[in-house]
Design a protein around this motif. Sequence first.
Motif, PDB file in Angstrom:
ATOM      1  N   TYR A 342      11.557 -18.606 -45.742  1.00 60.09           N
ATOM      2  CA  TYR A 342      12.803 -18.497 -44.973  1.00 60.09           C
ATOM      3  C   TYR A 342      12.837 -19.543 -43.860  1.00 60.09           C
ATOM      4  CZ  TYR A 342      16.674 -16.316 -42.436  1.00 60.09           C
ATOM      5  OH  TYR A 342      17.875 -16.072 -41.814  1.00 60.09           O
ATOM      6  N   LEU A 343      11.717 -19.742 -43.178  1.00 58.82           N
ATOM      7  CA  LEU A 343      11.661 -20.720 -42.091  1.00 58.82           C
ATOM      8  C   LEU A 343      11.907 -22.128 -42.609  1.00 58.82           C
ATOM      9  CD1 LEU A 343       8.574 -19.286 -40.195  1.00 58.82           C
ATOM     10  CD2 LEU A 343      10.932 -19.301 -39.362  1.00 58.82           C
ATOM     11  N   ALA A 344      11.340 -22.452 -43.769  1.00 60.40           N
ATOM     12  CA  ALA A 344      11.562 -23.775 -44.352  1.00 60.40           C
ATOM     13  C   ALA A 344      13.043 -23.991 -44.642  1.00 60.40           C
ATOM     14  CB  ALA A 344      10.740 -23.932 -45.624  1.00 60.40           C
ATOM     15  N   GLY A 345      13.700 -22.974 -45.165  1.00 60.97           N
ATOM     16  CA  GLY A 345      15.127 -23.078 -45.448  1.00 60.97           C
ATOM     17  C   GLY A 345      15.987 -23.085 -44.203  1.00 60.97           C
ATOM     18  N   TRP A 346      15.561 -22.359 -43.169  1.00 68.05           N
ATOM     19  CA  TRP A 346      16.357 -22.277 -41.943  1.00 68.05           C
ATOM     20  C   TRP A 346      16.358 -23.608 -41.192  1.00 68.05           C
ATOM     21  CZ3 TRP A 346      19.976 -19.399 -39.886  1.00 68.05           C
ATOM     22  CH2 TRP A 346      20.263 -19.524 -38.529  1.00 68.05           C
ATOM     23  N   PHE A 347      15.224 -24.286 -41.153  1.00 66.58           N
ATOM     24  CA  PHE A 347      15.124 -25.521 -40.385  1.00 66.58           C
ATOM     25  C   PHE A 347      15.385 -26.775 -41.215  1.00 66.58           C
ATOM     26  CE2 PHE A 347      12.638 -22.669 -37.625  1.00 66.58           C
ATOM     27  CZ  PHE A 347      13.218 -22.957 -36.396  1.00 66.58           C
ATOM     28  N   ALA A 348      15.632 -26.623 -42.516  1.00 68.88           N
ATOM     29  CA  ALA A 348      15.884 -27.798 -43.364  1.00 68.88           C
ATOM     30  C   ALA A 348      17.061 -28.649 -42.888  1.00 68.88           C
ATOM     31  CB  ALA A 348      16.087 -27.363 -44.815  1.00 68.88           C
ATOM     32  N   PRO A 349      18.165 -28.066 -42.383  1.00 74.50           N
ATOM     33  CA  PRO A 349      19.265 -28.928 -41.905  1.00 74.50           C
ATOM     34  C   PRO A 349      18.859 -29.897 -40.812  1.00 74.50           C
ATOM     35  CG  PRO A 349      20.039 -26.679 -42.198  1.00 74.50           C
ATOM     36  CD  PRO A 349      18.555 -26.639 -42.377  1.00 74.50           C
ATOM     37  N   ALA A 350      17.783 -29.610 -40.088  1.00 68.84           N
ATOM     38  CA  ALA A 350      17.350 -30.516 -39.019  1.00 68.84           C
ATOM     39  C   ALA A 350      16.806 -31.830 -39.569  1.00 68.84           C
ATOM     40  CB  ALA A 350      16.286 -29.831 -38.156  1.00 68.84           C
ATOM     41  N   LEU A 351      16.493 -31.889 -40.868  1.00 64.29           N
ATOM     42  CA  LEU A 351      15.993 -33.126 -41.458  1.00 64.29           C
ATOM     43  C   LEU A 351      17.118 -34.103 -41.798  1.00 64.29           C
ATOM     44  CD1 LEU A 351      13.308 -31.738 -43.942  1.00 64.29           C
ATOM     45  CD2 LEU A 351      12.934 -32.699 -41.663  1.00 64.29           C
ATOM     46  N   ILE A 352      18.345 -33.621 -41.872  1.00 62.50           N
ATOM     47  CA  ILE A 352      19.456 -34.482 -42.279  1.00 62.50           C
ATOM     48  C   ILE A 352      19.691 -35.623 -41.286  1.00 62.50           C
ATOM     49  CG2 ILE A 352      21.918 -34.530 -42.830  1.00 62.50           C
ATOM     50  CD1 ILE A 352      21.640 -31.687 -43.878  1.00 62.50           C
ATOM     51  N   PRO A 353      19.646 -35.398 -39.954  1.00 59.99           N
ATOM     52  CA  PRO A 353      19.780 -36.545 -39.049  1.00 59.99           C
ATOM     53  C   PRO A 353      18.692 -37.601 -39.258  1.00 59.99           C
ATOM     54  CG  PRO A 353      20.088 -34.491 -37.850  1.00 59.99           C
ATOM     55  CD  PRO A 353      19.604 -34.127 -39.220  1.00 59.99           C
ATOM     56  N   ILE A 354      17.486 -37.176 -39.661  1.00 59.63           N
ATOM     57  CA  ILE A 354      16.423 -38.135 -39.924  1.00 59.63           C
ATOM     58  C   ILE A 354      16.796 -39.008 -41.112  1.00 59.63           C
ATOM     59  CG2 ILE A 354      14.004 -38.355 -40.626  1.00 59.63           C
ATOM     60  CD1 ILE A 354      13.399 -35.807 -39.129  1.00 59.63           C
ATOM     61  N   ALA A 355      17.297 -38.388 -42.177  1.00 57.64           N
ATOM     62  CA  ALA A 355      17.710 -39.154 -43.360  1.00 57.64           C
ATOM     63  C   ALA A 355      18.825 -40.132 -43.010  1.00 57.64           C
ATOM     64  CB  ALA A 355      18.153 -38.205 -44.471  1.00 57.64           C
ATOM     65  N   ALA A 356      19.794 -39.682 -42.208  1.00 61.79           N
ATOM     66  CA  ALA A 356      20.893 -40.561 -41.816  1.00 61.79           C
ATOM     67  C   ALA A 356      20.393 -41.726 -40.973  1.00 61.79           C
ATOM     68  CB  ALA A 356      21.948 -39.764 -41.049  1.00 61.79           C
ATOM     69  N   GLY A 357      19.479 -41.457 -40.048  1.00 60.45           N
ATOM     70  CA  GLY A 357      18.924 -42.536 -39.237  1.00 60.45           C
ATOM     71  C   GLY A 357      18.150 -43.538 -40.072  1.00 60.45           C
ATOM     72  N   TYR A 358      17.383 -43.041 -41.052  1.00 61.63           N
ATOM     73  CA  TYR A 358      16.666 -43.927 -41.958  1.00 61.63           C
ATOM     74  C   TYR A 358      17.640 -44.818 -42.724  1.00 61.63           C
ATOM     75  CZ  TYR A 358      12.193 -41.425 -41.503  1.00 61.63           C
ATOM     76  OH  TYR A 358      11.028 -40.883 -41.043  1.00 61.63           O
ATOM     77  N   HIS A 359      18.683 -44.211 -43.269  1.00 65.21           N
ATOM     78  CA  HIS A 359      19.627 -44.980 -44.072  1.00 65.21           C
ATOM     79  C   HIS A 359      20.270 -46.089 -43.239  1.00 65.21           C
ATOM     80  CE1 HIS A 359      23.513 -45.971 -45.935  1.00 65.21           C
ATOM     81  NE2 HIS A 359      22.899 -45.736 -47.078  1.00 65.21           N
TER      82      HIS A 359
END
Length: 461
Positions: A342-359
Amino acid sequence: MPRPRPFPALATLLATLLVTLLATTVFVEPAVAHAGSLGAVTRSAPVPSWLVIASGAGAVGASFLFTSLLTDRRVVEGVPHRGRSLPPVGPFLVGVARWAAVAAVPLVVAVGLIGPDAPAANLLTLGVWVVWWAGYTTTTYAVGDTWPALNPWRTVASLLPVEPRSLPARVGTWPSVAGLLALVGLEVLSPVAADPRLLAAAVVGYSGVTVAGAAAFGDAWFDRVDPVARTFALYGRFAPIRRTESGLDVGLPGAGLAREPTVSDLDDVAFVVALVWVTTFDGLVSTAAWGSATAAVTTLGVPAWPVTLAGLLGGLGCFLGCYWLAARGVRRTAPTYVSARYLAGWFAPALIPIAAGYHFAHFVGYLVGFAPTVAAVAAAPLAPPGSLVVLSPPGWFGAVQLFAIVAGHVLAVWVAHARAFELFAGRVQPIRSQYPFAAVAVLYTTVSLWIVAQPIAAGIA
């Protein structure tokens, strides 16, 4: 008396720290992404790599320390909701853009088949890698996800007289994970990226599969199978502009991620982590360091493609493993009955800004450099000028890339902070829950900044 709100002071301190740390890397030369093998300039950074990495990782770590001081729930819960609403875009303009996208696909494919052989002079390769994957993708996280309205394959599939059937729930969204890896693997393992004829065949193949899948399963195909649509949808969740039933909601970048109540399943978590990794890997394979390592292995008689494939899959495994360990670590730093899944799924949206910054970091120099080339080729796609201009960004432009990576991680820390206060009670528990994820963010930052600081290998001009 009302309690003082520390957020403005924290924001000022954080901005000062970022400027101070990044000022040491202002003269770092830019690294251009692999995307499309259209070529790039090989340069070495005048600032040591360790200083670049230490500065960025320090900024991310410091952002966590500053946000940990912000424990006023009124501020934490109020910031993501700041914004305003705008009226929706007129249906006429949406219709024109939709059918223009439908007409563009066969036109650029035709140019790819009969146009120049050189990838940097062919409108198809420029259109796919520069205009679409570098330029349009940037708009999805900078402005909002317009792909559902513009997607030409969705439009064509909607015209077919086929009744869609349901997609089995047991497959989840794992097909999109496999599809994302397949697309990246095809780009880096084959000459399709730099060969207009092969790229045209790939576009036709993707078009056939996508239209057939959308006709068979309807919107579920784009929601759970198509990796391109899923990528744009994730980036759109980070954008400051989001579509609502009443129109357009304008707020802060990442605000939608901070306040949405969704919990991602394991397959969705895998896709988000894969999105972070493949963008990183796309930059990694274009560095001189990767080329030297691959050459060293091939001297032992091992072909290059198994090495690259192992790097793609092995790196994803490492990224997933680190994130899963962080989710399990939360249950130790902030004891809770909530499961690691559940914790992995709850905090997964926080990785999206990292992906956007990388791109953005990997593609902004690429987009700016080839902008005049795209304009010249688009004016005469079948007979472009013999001498095409490709801009070389100045040395200080590398600071833009570094700032994008660090800013993405800082926003990720903030999103995780806001989501932690939504999940955990009190003031100490939410802060303690972020220790493992802050460590993973610093690790991801270190890897990405190391890649950006490396000189790139020569490509195809």
